[in-house]
Design a protein around this motif. Structure first.
Motif, PDB file in Angstrom:
ATOM      1  N   PRO A 207       2.033  65.316  32.871  1.00  0.00           N
ATOM      2  CA  PRO A 207       1.025  65.292  31.791  1.00  0.00           C
ATOM      3  C   PRO A 207      -0.076  64.128  31.582  1.00  0.00           C
ATOM      4  N   TYR A 208       0.663  62.946  31.148  1.00  0.00           N
ATOM      5  CA  TYR A 208       0.340  62.644  31.402  1.00  0.00           C
ATOM      6  C   TYR A 208       0.413  61.101  31.729  1.00  0.00           C
ATOM      7  N   CYS A 209       0.113  60.975  32.847  1.00  0.00           N
ATOM      8  CA  CYS A 209       0.212  59.487  34.184  1.00  0.00           C
ATOM      9  C   CYS A 209      -0.701  60.084  34.684  1.00  0.00           C
ATOM     10  N   GLY A 210      -2.276  58.479  34.510  1.00  0.00           N
ATOM     11  CA  GLY A 210      -3.159  58.669  35.277  1.00  0.00           C
ATOM     12  C   GLY A 210      -3.797  58.169  36.526  1.00  0.00           C
ATOM     13  N   CYS A 211      -2.324  56.874  36.742  1.00  0.00           N
ATOM     14  CA  CYS A 211      -2.336  57.276  38.398  1.00  0.00           C
ATOM     15  C   CYS A 211      -2.259  58.163  39.196  1.00  0.00           C
ATOM     16  N   CYS A 212      -1.069  59.465  38.629  1.00  0.00           N
ATOM     17  CA  CYS A 212      -0.786  60.635  39.799  1.00  0.00           C
ATOM     18  C   CYS A 212      -2.926  60.978  39.557  1.00  0.00           C
ATOM     19  N   THR A 213      -3.234  61.390  39.219  1.00  0.00           N
ATOM     20  CA  THR A 213      -4.489  61.680  38.820  1.00  0.00           C
ATOM     21  C   THR A 213      -5.279  60.756  40.016  1.00  0.00           C
ATOM     22  N   GLN A 214      -5.648  60.132  39.884  1.00  0.00           N
ATOM     23  CA  GLN A 214      -5.972  59.018  41.270  1.00  0.00           C
ATOM     24  C   GLN A 214      -5.831  59.104  41.846  1.00  0.00           C
ATOM     25  N   TRP A 215      -3.842  59.267  42.535  1.00  0.00           N
ATOM     26  CA  TRP A 215      -3.876  59.519  43.711  1.00  0.00           C
ATOM     27  C   TRP A 215      -3.800  60.509  44.156  1.00  0.00           C
ATOM     28  N   ILE A 216      -4.302  61.613  43.761  1.00  0.00           N
ATOM     29  CA  ILE A 216      -4.560  62.958  43.779  1.00  0.00           C
ATOM     30  C   ILE A 216      -6.513  63.430  44.255  1.00  0.00           C
ATOM     31  N   GLU A 217      -6.509  62.356  43.427  1.00  0.00           N
ATOM     32  CA  GLU A 217      -8.300  62.057  44.000  1.00  0.00           C
ATOM     33  C   GLU A 217      -8.731  61.162  44.954  1.00  0.00           C
ATOM     34  N   HIS A 218      -6.935  60.167  45.873  1.00  0.00           N
ATOM     35  CA  HIS A 218      -7.753  59.745  46.956  1.00  0.00           C
ATOM     36  C   HIS A 218      -7.198  60.385  48.297  1.00  0.00           C
ATOM     37  N   MET A 219      -6.417  61.649  47.898  1.00  0.00           N
ATOM     38  CA  MET A 219      -5.554  62.636  49.004  1.00  0.00           C
ATOM     39  C   MET A 219      -7.290  63.639  48.513  1.00  0.00           C
ATOM     40  N   GLU A 220      -7.369  64.402  47.838  1.00  0.00           N
ATOM     41  CA  GLU A 220      -9.031  65.010  48.370  1.00  0.00           C
ATOM     42  C   GLU A 220      -9.525  64.081  48.628  1.00  0.00           C
ATOM     43  N   GLU A 221     -10.349  63.062  48.713  1.00  0.00           N
ATOM     44  CA  GLU A 221     -11.397  62.845  49.032  1.00  0.00           C
ATOM     45  C   GLU A 221     -10.843  62.479  50.920  1.00  0.00           C
ATOM     46  N   HIS A 222      -9.601  62.590  51.203  1.00  0.00           N
ATOM     47  CA  HIS A 222      -9.464  62.598  52.918  1.00  0.00           C
ATOM     48  C   HIS A 222      -8.935  63.575  53.267  1.00  0.00           C
ATOM     49  N   GLY A 223      -8.855  64.652  52.374  1.00  0.00           N
ATOM     50  CA  GLY A 223      -9.123  66.130  53.523  1.00  0.00           C
ATOM     51  C   GLY A 223      -8.085  66.785  52.771  1.00  0.00           C
ATOM     52  N   PHE A 224      -7.258  66.267  51.853  1.00  0.00           N
ATOM     53  CA  PHE A 224      -6.219  67.277  51.237  1.00  0.00           C
ATOM     54  C   PHE A 224      -6.776  68.614  50.177  1.00  0.00           C
ATOM     55  N   GLU A 225      -5.928  70.086  50.490  1.00  0.00           N
ATOM     56  CA  GLU A 225      -6.592  70.824  49.341  1.00  0.00           C
ATOM     57  C   GLU A 225      -4.907  71.179  48.146  1.00  0.00           C
ATOM     58  N   VAL A 226      -4.895  69.954  46.973  1.00  0.00           N
ATOM     59  CA  VAL A 226      -4.204  69.666  46.520  1.00  0.00           C
ATOM     60  C   VAL A 226      -3.934  70.597  44.828  1.00  0.00           C
ATOM     61  N   THR A 227      -2.459  70.727  44.613  1.00  0.00           N
ATOM     62  CA  THR A 227      -2.477  71.724  43.672  1.00  0.00           C
ATOM     63  C   THR A 227      -2.155  70.537  42.392  1.00  0.00           C
ATOM     64  N   ALA A 228      -2.220  70.176  41.490  1.00  0.00           N
ATOM     65  CA  ALA A 228      -1.940  69.895  40.639  1.00  0.00           C
ATOM     66  C   ALA A 228      -0.804  70.791  39.803  1.00  0.00           C
ATOM     67  N   LYS A 229       0.213  70.767  39.578  1.00  0.00           N
ATOM     68  CA  LYS A 229       0.928  71.084  39.164  1.00  0.00           C
ATOM     69  C   LYS A 229       2.086  69.677  37.422  1.00  0.00           C
ATOM     70  N   ASN A 230       1.511  70.225  36.235  1.00  0.00           N
ATOM     71  CA  ASN A 230       2.196  69.154  35.503  1.00  0.00           C
ATOM     72  C   ASN A 230       3.552  69.292  34.899  1.00  0.00           C
ATOM     73  N   VAL A 231       4.088  68.710  35.194  1.00  0.00           N
ATOM     74  CA  VAL A 231       5.788  68.938  34.819  1.00  0.00           C
ATOM     75  C   VAL A 231       6.363  67.854  33.786  1.00  0.00           C
ATOM     76  N   GLU A 232       6.914  68.223  33.258  1.00  0.00           N
ATOM     77  CA  GLU A 232       7.832  67.779  31.665  1.00  0.00           C
ATOM     78  C   GLU A 232       8.520  66.450  32.477  1.00  0.00           C
ATOM     79  N   ASP A 233      10.188  67.315  33.550  1.00  0.00           N
ATOM     80  CA  ASP A 233      11.311  66.664  33.808  1.00  0.00           C
ATOM     81  C   ASP A 233      10.507  66.463  35.326  1.00  0.00           C
ATOM     82  N   THR A 234      10.374  65.506  35.322  1.00  0.00           N
ATOM     83  CA  THR A 234       9.340  64.899  37.712  1.00  0.00           C
ATOM     84  C   THR A 234      11.164  64.973  37.774  1.00  0.00           C
ATOM     85  N   GLY A 235      11.802  64.440  37.030  1.00  0.00           N
ATOM     86  CA  GLY A 235      13.279  64.193  37.481  1.00  0.00           C
ATOM     87  C   GLY A 235      13.887  65.141  38.490  1.00  0.00           C
ATOM     88  N   ALA A 236      13.930  66.622  37.678  1.00  0.00           N
ATOM     89  CA  ALA A 236      14.577  67.689  38.246  1.00  0.00           C
ATOM     90  C   ALA A 236      13.581  68.078  39.669  1.00  0.00           C
TER      91      ALA A 236
END
Length: 150
Positions: free
Chosen positions: A37-66
């Motif tokens: 939930p603290y990463c801004g570049c992830c949000t920008q990548w999501i916007e890139h994907m949406e701009e190119h026709g993807f329907e994005v569901t973003a899920k904030n997780v505390e442990d991305t390693g898992a």
């Protein structure tokens, strides 16, 4: 095993190349992104994907390693976010054009990755950029460069 056609694109030509792509299909392709939930570049990548026709569901997780471990993403491949689209894993700042090509060609791989967080990749644009590779990876740990950006 079906492989990708290897191509290289200069960073400046990326947006022109992506703009010429036809939509993957009539409906938007759904992609789920697991991110901090603290990463801004992830949000920008999501916007890139949406701009190119993807329907994005973003899920904030505390442990991305898992999430990475669950999807077979090794430390060597790791970046800041992990996405799943139509049975494939997308790790990091992979350009939408490469994801579309993956879905069109359907090679026998687990997914694609842009290891680390290279400047100039989608979501990491800024005053400078650095060369980076998009790699495919399979369940046996094989890694192959499928595209290079300069």
């Amino acid at each position: 095993m079906k492989r990708f056609l290897k191509v290289g694109i200069a960073a400046g030509a990326l947006s022109a190349s992506v703009a010429m792509l036809m939509p993957l299909n009539a409906a938007a392709t759904e992609i789920t992104v697991y991110k901090s939930p603290y990463c801004g570049c992830c949000t920008q990548w999501i916007e890139h994907m949406e701009e190119h026709g993807f329907e994005v569901t973003a899920k904030n997780v505390e442990d991305t390693g898992a999430i990475k471990q669950q999807h077979g993403v090794t430390r060597e491949l790791a970046s800041c976010h992990t996405a799943v689209v139509d049975g494939y894993v997308i790790e990091g700042h992979v350009p939408a054009a490469d994801v579309k090509r993956l879905l069109e060609e359907r090679p026998d791989v687990e997914g694609l990755a842009v290891p680390g967080m290279p400047m100039g990749s989608p979501g990491r644009e800024g005053p400078r950029s650095e060369p980076y590779n998009v790699v495919s990876f399979d369940a046996d740990g094989n890694i192959e460069v499928v595209n290079s950006y300069q």
